[in-house]
Scaffold this active site. Structure first.
Site, PDB file in Angstrom:
ATOM      1  N   GLY A 199       0.814  -1.209   0.000  1.00 52.22           N
ATOM      2  CA  GLY A 199       0.000   0.000   0.000  1.00 52.22           C
ATOM      3  C   GLY A 199       0.844   1.253   0.000  1.00 52.22           C
ATOM      4  N   LEU A 241       0.537   3.659  -2.056  1.00 51.89           N
ATOM      5  CA  LEU A 241       0.942   3.592  -3.460  1.00 51.89           C
ATOM      6  C   LEU A 241       1.462   4.937  -3.962  1.00 51.89           C
ATOM      7  CD1 LEU A 241      -2.027   1.473  -4.903  1.00 51.89           C
ATOM      8  CD2 LEU A 241       0.135   0.664  -3.919  1.00 51.89           C
ATOM      9  N   GLU A 254       4.001   6.700  -7.505  1.00 58.57           N
ATOM     10  CA  GLU A 254       4.191   6.524  -8.955  1.00 58.57           C
ATOM     11  C   GLU A 254       4.959   5.248  -9.297  1.00 58.57           C
ATOM     12  OE1 GLU A 254       3.227   7.953 -11.896  1.00 58.57           O
ATOM     13  OE2 GLU A 254       1.809   9.106 -10.692  1.00 58.57           O
ATOM     14  N   HIS A 267       4.705   2.321  -7.772  1.00 55.38           N
ATOM     15  CA  HIS A 267       3.705   1.247  -7.824  1.00 55.38           C
ATOM     16  C   HIS A 267       2.827   1.394  -9.064  1.00 55.38           C
ATOM     17  CE1 HIS A 267       4.241   1.579  -3.292  1.00 55.38           C
ATOM     18  NE2 HIS A 267       4.511   0.304  -3.507  1.00 55.38           N
ATOM     19  N   GLN A 305       7.943  -9.213   7.635  1.00 55.98           N
ATOM     20  CA  GLN A 305       9.175  -8.714   7.023  1.00 55.98           C
ATOM     21  C   GLN A 305       9.741  -7.488   7.730  1.00 55.98           C
ATOM     22  OE1 GLN A 305       6.964  -8.053   3.174  1.00 55.98           O
ATOM     23  NE2 GLN A 305       8.393  -6.358   2.973  1.00 55.98           N
ATOM     24  N   LYS A 323      13.733  -0.950  -7.689  1.00 54.70           N
ATOM     25  CA  LYS A 323      14.193  -0.224  -6.499  1.00 54.70           C
ATOM     26  C   LYS A 323      14.626  -1.216  -5.406  1.00 54.70           C
ATOM     27  CE  LYS A 323      13.841   2.993  -3.130  1.00 54.70           C
ATOM     28  NZ  LYS A 323      13.030   2.342  -2.136  1.00 54.70           N
TER      29      LYS A 323
END
Ligand code: PAF
Length: 285
Positions: free
Chosen positions: A31, A33, A35, A37, A61, A149
């Site tokens: 989530g 979100l 650019e 994503h 994580q 990324k």
């Protein structure tokens, strides 16, 4: 757009789409979100009949000292963004359904998960591979979209898919940057205005690496030295690592060779925010 929270509902929906002969593309996200994503969603939209976006802030994580509780959660805005991108299904499960009482399975890739991000964030990649396996089993994608990324995450997920024969294709999309070069990240919202400026040093250090290579430098140590210099000249002193590695194995590369891509990666703390960035450099043959 359907918004599903139930695991069973998602599985039925995915199975129905597959049986109807549709190509299913999945974009796994936590989530918040941005650019970056949206570029994954657009890539999926242009290549798949059905686009599913998963939104799940995966507790497994995050380390005990990490930002699980403060991680940005803007579900309604995320839903509007997905609607705008013509997403077909948003799957947003509850943590209690993903990890019910008695959950006792872990999917772990060894070796490359102990380096760099894995060293800085013990257990992080086990959390990622466990949740990604579950998300694949639930959303049944033909294609799954990840951002460059998180370069080490890409290497780890690719390795898992290969080792465990998952019947799907991993698609990796380029890093999306702000106009001044800062890599888009959900964590950028933590940066105070002056930190936002300091954070640009990560991108500049990668540019420095590219310039050094373009000017003929071939030894990783010399490139890393130039990057360190740049980071030290700025406010970025809390470096976790800078590394020049094989993008598949994450093992250090000593000397750049023509035609062999290397991943130049940097991780640093800017104020209280931990940022990562990277670039792939390939010497012409
Ligand atoms: O990259 C992320 O946002 C997460 O690590 C992922 C792949 C959605 C798993 O939780």
């Amino acid at each position: 757009m359907d918004v599903l929270t139930g695991i069973g509902d998602m599985q039925v929906r995915a199975e129905r789409d597959r049986l109807a002969g549709k190509t299913v593309g999945v974009v796994p996200t936590m989530g918040a979100l941005h650019e970056g994503h949206l570029s994954l969603i657009r890539a999926a939209r242009s290549a798949c009949d059905v686009v599913t976006v998963t939104i799940f802030v995966n507790p497994k994580q995050f380390g005990p000292e990490e930002d699980f509780n403060s991680y940005p959660r803007i579900f309604d805005r995320d839903l509007s963004a997905c609607e705008n991108e013509e997403v077909d299904v948003v799957f947003a499960p509850e943590a209690g359904d993903m990890y019910p009482e008695g959950f006792s399975t872990k999917v772990a890739v060894s070796g490359l998960t102990t380096l760099w991000e894995g060293e800085a964030r013990p257990g992080h990649f086990d959390g990622v591979t466990t949740v990604v396996t579950k998300l694949f089993a639930i959303t049944k994608p033909h294609r799954a979209y990840f951002g460059q990324k998180d370069a080490q995450q890409v290497a780890v997920v690719r390795r898992m898919v290969r080792d465990l024969n998952f019947d799907l294709e991993i698609i990796v999309c380029p890093i999306v940057r702000e106009a001044d070069g800062l890599a888009m990240s959900s964590r950028n919202v933590y940066l105070l205005p002056d930190e936002r400026q300091e954070a640009l040093a990560l991108f500049r250090s990668l540019k420095k690496a590219e310039e050094l290579v373009a000017s003929g430098v071939r030894k990783s140590l010399d490139i890393l030295e130039g990057m360190k210099q740049l980071l030290t000249d700025t406010e970025i002193r809390k470096r976790d690592y800078i590394a020049i590695v094989n993008p598949d194995t994450m093992e250090p590369v000593e000397t750049l060779e023509p035609g062999q891509p290397v991943l130049v990666a940097v991780a640093a703390r800017v104020g209280a925010t931990r940022l990562i960035d990277n670039t792939i450099v390939t010497l012409a043959e």
